[in-house]
Scaffold this active site. Structure first.
Site, PDB file in Angstrom:
ATOM      1  N   CYS A  33       0.756  -1.297   0.015  1.00  0.00           N
ATOM      2  CA  CYS A  33       0.052   0.029   0.002  1.00  0.00           C
ATOM      3  C   CYS A  33       0.881   1.265  -0.166  1.00  0.00           C
ATOM      4  O   CYS A  33       0.348   2.298  -0.312  1.00  0.00           O
ATOM      5  CB  CYS A  33      -0.922   0.157   1.150  1.00  0.00           C
ATOM      6  SG  CYS A  33      -0.107  -0.106   2.739  1.00  0.00           S
ATOM      7  N   CYS A 103      -3.187  -2.544   8.628  1.00  0.00           N
ATOM      8  CA  CYS A 103      -2.557  -1.198   8.817  1.00  0.00           C
ATOM      9  C   CYS A 103      -2.163  -1.128  10.589  1.00  0.00           C
ATOM     10  O   CYS A 103      -1.143  -0.535  10.853  1.00  0.00           O
ATOM     11  CB  CYS A 103      -3.741  -0.047   8.886  1.00  0.00           C
ATOM     12  SG  CYS A 103      -4.493  -0.053   7.328  1.00  0.00           S
TER      13      CYS A 103
HETATM   14 FE1  FES Z   1      -1.726   0.231   4.293  1.00  0.00          FE
HETATM   15 FE2  FES Z   1      -3.523   1.331   5.923  1.00  0.00          FE
HETATM   16  S1  FES Z   1      -3.759   0.914   3.695  1.00  0.00           S
HETATM   17  S2  FES Z   1      -1.390   0.859   6.266  1.00  0.00           S
END
Ligand code: FES
Length: 147
Positions: A33, A103
């Site tokens: 991400c 996360c």
């Molecule tokens: Fe990767 Fe939240 S989307 S840490």
């Protein structure tokens, strides 16, 4: 979709910033991400975490989990901070949507990375602490391939 606590910590994150000459600094990212989290710990001679700050370049859940994680380790001993897992952080936030669980892993790993840095500088061993990954996505990949 998000609990009130998550929204509160996202909108009013606690302990944002840096600590100069910190006892330990940990930086962890997730290549998938692209989010990055950095935690600074100020630990006194008795092994108590006197201060903690964070900087997160990431999604709202990453901000909220880092904020809650810093609140949970502040004032604790190093060993107590080891108990602050991503599950503990999620519980304290009244949960996270399943797609956002990773996360909270970033927060746990960033604390471990900062504790690791502290232990390296002090030349001590923290029981139960393993060398943290700098990219938490590495371990996740294997799990995701099973689906
Ligand atoms: Fe990767 Fe939240 S989307 S840490």
């Amino acid at each position: 979709m998000y609990s009130e606590k998550v929204m509160d910590h996202f909108e009013h994150p606690r302990n944002v910033g840096e600590i100069e000459n910190a006892s330990g600094v940990g930086t962890v990212g997730n290549a998938k991400c692209g989010d990055i989290m950095r935690i600074f710990l100020d630990i006194d001679d008795d092994g108590i975490i006197r201060d903690v700050k964070f900087k997160t370049f990431g999604c709202g859940a990453a901000v909220a989990t880092s904020s809650m994680a810093t609140e949970l380790v502040k004032g604790k001993t190093v060993q107590e901070a080891m108990q602050v897992t991503n599950k503990a952080v999620m519980e304290a936030l009244d949960g996270l949507p399943p797609v956002k669980v990773h996360c909270s892993l970033l927060a746990e790993e960033a604390i471990h990375a900062a504790l690791w840095d502290y232990a390296q500088k002090k030349g001590i061993v923290i029981e139960g602490l393993e060398k943290p990954k700098s990219d938490i996505h590495e371990g996740e990949e294997a799990e995701e391939e099973e689906y």
